[in-house]
Design an enzyme around this catalytic site. Structure first.
Site, PDB file in Angstrom:
ATOM      1  N   ARG A   1     -69.381  24.476   4.189  1.00  0.00           N
ATOM      2  CA  ARG A   1     -69.751  23.493   5.194  1.00  0.00           C
ATOM      3  C   ARG A   1     -71.112  23.864   5.788  1.00  0.00           C
ATOM      4  NH1 ARG A   1     -69.413  18.328   6.962  1.00  0.00           N
ATOM      5  NH2 ARG A   1     -68.470  18.063   9.016  1.00  0.00           N
TER       6      ARG A   1
ATOM      7  N   GLY B   1     -65.030   9.203   2.873  1.00  0.00           N
ATOM      8  CA  GLY B   1     -64.656   8.201   3.867  1.00  0.00           C
ATOM      9  C   GLY B   1     -64.729   8.630   5.314  1.00  0.00           C
ATOM     10  N   GLY B   2     -65.479   9.718   5.653  1.00  0.00           N
ATOM     11  CA  GLY B   2     -65.539  10.133   7.045  1.00  0.00           C
ATOM     12  C   GLY B   2     -64.155  10.511   7.559  1.00  0.00           C
TER      13      GLY B   2
ATOM     14  N   ASP C   1     -71.358  15.456  13.312  1.00  0.00           N
ATOM     15  CA  ASP C   1     -69.929  15.758  13.344  1.00  0.00           C
ATOM     16  C   ASP C   1     -69.552  16.710  14.466  1.00  0.00           C
ATOM     17  OD1 ASP C   1     -69.025  14.066  11.417  1.00  0.00           O
ATOM     18  OD2 ASP C   1     -68.865  15.545   9.828  1.00  0.00           O
TER      19      ASP C   1
ATOM     20  N   THR D   1     -69.284  10.564   1.465  1.00  0.00           N
ATOM     21  CA  THR D   1     -68.869  11.822   0.897  1.00  0.00           C
ATOM     22  C   THR D   1     -68.466  11.498  -0.530  1.00  0.00           C
ATOM     23  OG1 THR D   1     -68.092  12.463   3.080  1.00  0.00           O
ATOM     24  CG2 THR D   1     -67.142  13.657   1.237  1.00  0.00           C
TER      25      THR D   1
ATOM     26  N   SER E   1     -64.862  19.059  10.144  1.00  0.00           N
ATOM     27  CA  SER E   1     -64.911  18.107   9.030  1.00  0.00           C
ATOM     28  C   SER E   1     -63.573  17.416   8.852  1.00  0.00           C
ATOM     29  CB  SER E   1     -65.268  18.838   7.733  1.00  0.00           C
ATOM     30  OG  SER E   1     -65.140  17.982   6.619  1.00  0.00           O
ATOM     31  N   SER E   2     -63.615  16.251   8.223  1.00  0.00           N
ATOM     32  CA  SER E   2     -62.386  15.533   7.855  1.00  0.00           C
ATOM     33  C   SER E   2     -62.079  15.637   6.370  1.00  0.00           C
ATOM     34  CB  SER E   2     -62.513  14.049   8.240  1.00  0.00           C
ATOM     35  OG  SER E   2     -62.643  13.893   9.630  1.00  0.00           O
TER      36      SER E   2
END
Length: 562
Positions: free
Chosen positions: A95, A463-464, A413, A371, A442-443
């Protein structure tokens, strides 16, 4: 005379439209499913040459930088979940990090308000990229083939070019006609004649080829040191960014233990913080186990209500507790992942009415965006679930023409305003405030489901914040409703993220009667075009057969196997 339909005919109609078009690809020895068929084929070619799943993942990821620039990247970051053939699972966290010069109030004006959307636009929004470091670390520990051989296909694709598709061309038209401050986009898709490369023509990226060649020769140092790092620093200084060579040299990827859960005898492995996806996924699957979800009819009012309420609770806990583990050592992960916690949460769920999302109380009343994801399996049973990102589509839409790649806008984010959580969805809790060298929450939810110690389902999505919920519903579809992977991917999806308090649903895939019933229960519903672009693989142990499927929402995506 107007046509009339019986109740049975209407039921069959909605059963039909609850699924988009679907298809599967089969293979016995290995498979790659990604957002571009060329990248998938690159990965399979590596498998055929004796490479393992890690090798194929490295090659696929670099190829996606060339063929899927809206999200495939060396200017962003992400996560890998890796299940080895012996059943052991590990993860790699690459990340992005906040630069050394970052601060909790860096995006605020003198009145404490976000200034000029600076946490999403402009170079202050760029986190220190992690993709090259993560791929290199994973390869150095578990790869088989030489690093240079894995990066070579991407170098060749960028140098010699590939055929422009209609999907990429349509994006090129949109991206080129934008704010001139988004410098790289003005010429990114253009050929030597100064015009956008048309479908059927060859698109070459010489600057990117040069950058990739440096990475091919020097590995991690080809990006984080040398002339590439110098150009990143020079570009940042000239255009208002704060990332320096010191930021790049200090960046390190981290190997972490996965989060683990179970559902009806299956083992679920996913990404731990700083991804929130794995924790939320397992928490929701535990709730579904409490509800005995298989007894609830798929896509019924009860199903949508139950799934939405599980999402609401998991996202409230996400907002309150989760962040970078290196800055938040006391996150209550064991509690959030436990069956006992799910039982208490389930006891507060009313099947007749919607709960209330209160920004002042987080989960206590209950007791980004582009993403890309790809999945890989090899002949020995090694499996990779990898999700990586630039945040928004084409990230910050800025980058040096000398380097040929686009930077992320992942700093968005972080929680931008300390202490301020609002009903519109802005979160201000402490675990995810900006700090130097901190990784933003993060998702992304790369996930591997195992059965009897072997990979059973390899899945993930872009997709966030919707990533968590699209992966959750796909896993639920396979494990609880026994759907084959393509149907599980294409089935109707919803999304609830606690705040704002609403259910997003895919337009034309939810029955009007169900929508009306949910509204009467107190839910607010909002239509959207599509949720998720899932890439999945399942394994049938009895047939020794891999089955792969790419979401039909991906115009250039596809599964390739051998």
């Amino acid at each position: 005379m107007k046509p009339t339909f019986t109740t049975l005919q209407i039921a069959f109609l909605f059963l039909f439209i609850s699924f988009k078009s679907f298809s599967q690809t089969y293979a016995e020895n290995g498979m790659v499913v990604s957002d571009h068929v060329i990248a998938s084929q690159v990965g399979v070619d590596i498998l055929k040459k004796g490479g393992n799943a890690i090798d194929a993942a490295v090659a696929t990821a670099f190829a996606l930088e060339v063929t899927h620039p809206e999200a495939g990247n060396i200017g962003g970051g992400g996560f890998i979940v890796f299940m080895k053939s012996d059943g052991n699972v590990t993860t790699f966290d690459f990340r992005e990090k906040a630069p050394l010069a970052a601060s909790p109030t860096m995006f605020l004006d003198e009145n404490g308000k976000i200034k000029d959307n600076s946490n999403h636009q402009g170079l202050l929004a760029v986190g220190v990229p992690g993709t090259v470091a993560g791929l290199y670390q994973a390869h150095q520990k578990y790869g088989k083939l030489p690093w240079a051989d894995l990066v070579k296909p991407a170098v060749e694709l960028a140098k010699k070019g590939f055929t422009m598709s209609w999907g990429l061309y349509n994006a090129a038209v949109r991206m080129t006609d934008r704010d001139p401050s988004e410098d790289i986009m003005q010429n990114y898709f253009k050929g030597k004649d100064g015009k956008i490369v048309k479908p059927g023509e060859t698109w070459k990226q010489p600057a990117l080829a040069k950058t990739l060649k440096e990475i091919q020769k020097h590995g991690r140092n080809g990006f984080y040191k040398g002339w590439v790092a110098q150009e990143i620093e020079d570009y940042m200084k000239a255009n208002g960014g704060i990332i320096t060579k010191a930021d790049l040299e200090k960046y390190e990827a981290v190997e972490r233990e996965p989060v683990k859960g179970t559902f009806n005898g299956y083992e679920i492995y996913s990404m731990p913080p700083p991804s929130s996806g794995g924790v939320a996924l397992i928490e929701m699957m535990n709730l579904m186990e409490q509800a005995n979800i298989a007894k609830v009819e798929f896509n019924s009012t009860a199903y949508v209500h139950l799934v939405a309420e599980a999402m609401r609770r998991a996202f409230a806990d996400r907002a309150e507790h989760l962040g970078d583990p290196d800055f938040n050592p006391d996150m209550p992960l064991d509690r959030l992942l436990s069956k006992e916690f799910a039982k208490k949460r389930f006891e507060t769920l009313d099947m007749t009415k919607a709960s209330i999302s209160d920004p002042a109380q987080f989960g206590h009343p209950y007791g980004g965006d582009n993403t890309t994801h790809f999945s890989v399996v090899d002949k020995d049973g090694n499996a990779i679930s990898m999700t990586y990102t630039l945040e928004n589509s084409y990230g910050v839409k800025m980058g040096s023409d000398k380097l040929g790649f686009i930077f992320n806008n992942e700093m968005g984010d972080f929680n931008p305003v300390p202490g301020e959580t609002t009903a519109t969805g802005q979160i201000g809790s402490n675990p995810n405030l900006v700090a130097p060298e901190k990784r933003m929450l993060s998702s992304m939810t790369p996930t591997i489901v195992a059965k009897d110690g072997k990979p059973y389902l390899v899945i993930g999505s872009p997709g966030g914040r919707t990533i968590i919920n699209t992966v959750f519903q796909t896993v639920l579809n396979v494990l609880a409703y026994d759907m084959r992977v393509d149907r599980a991917i294409e089935a109707m999806k919803i999304h609830h993220q606690w705040l704002p308090d609403r259910i997003l649903y895919e337009r034309n895939l939810l029955s009007p009667d169900t929508r009306e019933a949910l509204e009467k229960m107190g839910h607010t519903l909002t239509p959207t075009t599509n949720l998720g672009v899932l890439m999945g693989i399942t394994y049938d142990a009895s047939k020794k057969l891999y089955t792969g499927a790419a979401d039909s929402s991906s115009e250039d995506g596809g599964a390739r196997g051998y």
